[in-house]
Design a protein around this motif. Structure first.
Motif, short mmCIF file in Angstrom:
data_model
loop_
_atom_site.label_atom_id
_atom_site.label_comp_id
_atom_site.label_asym_id
_atom_site.label_seq_id
_atom_site.Cartn_x
_atom_site.Cartn_y
_atom_site.Cartn_z
N GLY A 141 0.80 -1.22 0.00
CA GLY A 141 0.00 0.00 0.00
C GLY A 141 0.83 1.27 0.00
O GLY A 141 0.29 2.35 -0.18
N GLN A 142 2.13 1.16 0.22
CA GLN A 142 3.00 2.33 0.22
C GLN A 142 3.60 2.52 -1.17
O GLN A 142 3.74 1.57 -1.93
N LYS A 143 4.00 3.74 -1.47
CA LYS A 143 4.64 4.04 -2.74
C LYS A 143 6.05 3.42 -2.75
O LYS A 143 6.81 3.60 -1.81
N VAL A 144 6.37 2.70 -3.81
CA VAL A 144 7.69 2.08 -3.95
C VAL A 144 8.69 3.16 -4.35
O VAL A 144 8.48 3.86 -5.34
N PRO A 145 9.77 3.31 -3.57
CA PRO A 145 10.75 4.34 -3.90
C PRO A 145 11.58 3.95 -5.13
O PRO A 145 11.82 2.77 -5.39
N THR A 146 11.98 4.96 -5.87
CA THR A 146 12.90 4.75 -6.98
C THR A 146 14.15 5.58 -6.72
O THR A 146 14.11 6.55 -5.96
N TYR A 147 15.24 5.18 -7.31
CA TYR A 147 16.47 5.92 -7.12
C TYR A 147 17.29 5.90 -8.40
O TYR A 147 17.13 5.05 -9.25
#
Length: 168
Positions: A141-147
Motif C-alpha cells: 500500500g506504500q509508494k515504492v521508492p525509486t532511485y
C-alpha cells in the motif's frame, strides 16, 4: 572475458578516470560540504540523517587504487555498473556506527574495523553509479521508492566491499 564485456568494463573505467581526474570539475563545482572541509558529491546532511558521516582524509591510507576500487564495485553491482552512464569515485574517511555486520574477510583484513566493530574514520572509496533506474522496497500500500544512484563502499586499505546503499 568476452570482447563486448571487456569493452564495457573499459568504458566504465575510462569514464570514472575521466570524472575523477578533475577534467569534469565544472560538473562538481558546488561539492564542498559545510562540515570539516569535506569535498563530496553526496548530500552530507542526508547521509548524516542515515547515520553516515564523511570526514576529510588527512593522509593517503589507500592500498588499492581507484581503478581497482571501480573494478571491485563493478563486480559487486554488475547490473548498476553496466547501466550507469556516469560513475564517480571519492576517497573519504567514513564513520557509520550503526553498521556492525561485516564479512570475515573484511574483519580479518582491517584490524581497526575488527577492534571497533564499526566503521570509524575508515578510509574508503565510495563508488557511485549515477543515472541508473533502481526500485526499492515498500510495505504493501506504500509508494515504492525509486532511485537514480547506487553507492558501493570499498575499504581502501583492504579492497573488501563493506556495504552498498542508495538514498537519491
Amino acid at each position: 572475458m568476452l570482447p563486448t564485456k571487456r569493452s564495457l568494463v573499459t568504458a566504465v573505467i575510462s569514464t570514472v578516470i575521466f570524472y575523477s581526474s578533475g577534467i569534469a570539475a565544472g560538473d562538481i563545482s558546488d561539492l564542498s560540504s559545510k562540515e570539516e572541509g569535506v569535498i563530496t558529491a553526496h548530500d552530507t546532511e542526508r547521509l548524516k540523517s542515515l547515520g553516515i558521516q564523511l570526514h576529510l582524509p588527512t593522509s593517503s591510507n589507500m592500498v588499492i587504487t581507484k581503478e581497482q576500487a571501480i573494478s571491485l564495485a563493478h563486480t559487486s553491482a554488475p547490473k548498476f555498473a553496466s547501466e550507469a552512464p556516469e560513475v564517480i569515485i571519492e576517497y573519504q574517511l567514513l564513520t557509520y556506527p550503526y553498521l556492525t555486520a561485516f564479512s570475515e574477510q573484511a574483519l580479518n583484513k582491517n584490524a581497526n574495523l575488527r577492534a571497533d566493530g564499526y566503521l570509524n574514520n575508515t578510509p574508503v572509496y565510495i563508488v557511485t553509479f549515477k543515472g541508473i533506474h533502481g526500485t526499492g522496497h515498500a510495505a504493501r500500500g506504500q509508494k515504492v521508492p525509486t532511485y537514480k544512484e547506487f553507492n558501493v563502499v570499498i575499504d581502501a586499505s583492504s579492497g573488501e566491499t563493506l556495504f552498498s546503499f542508495t538514498y537519491k
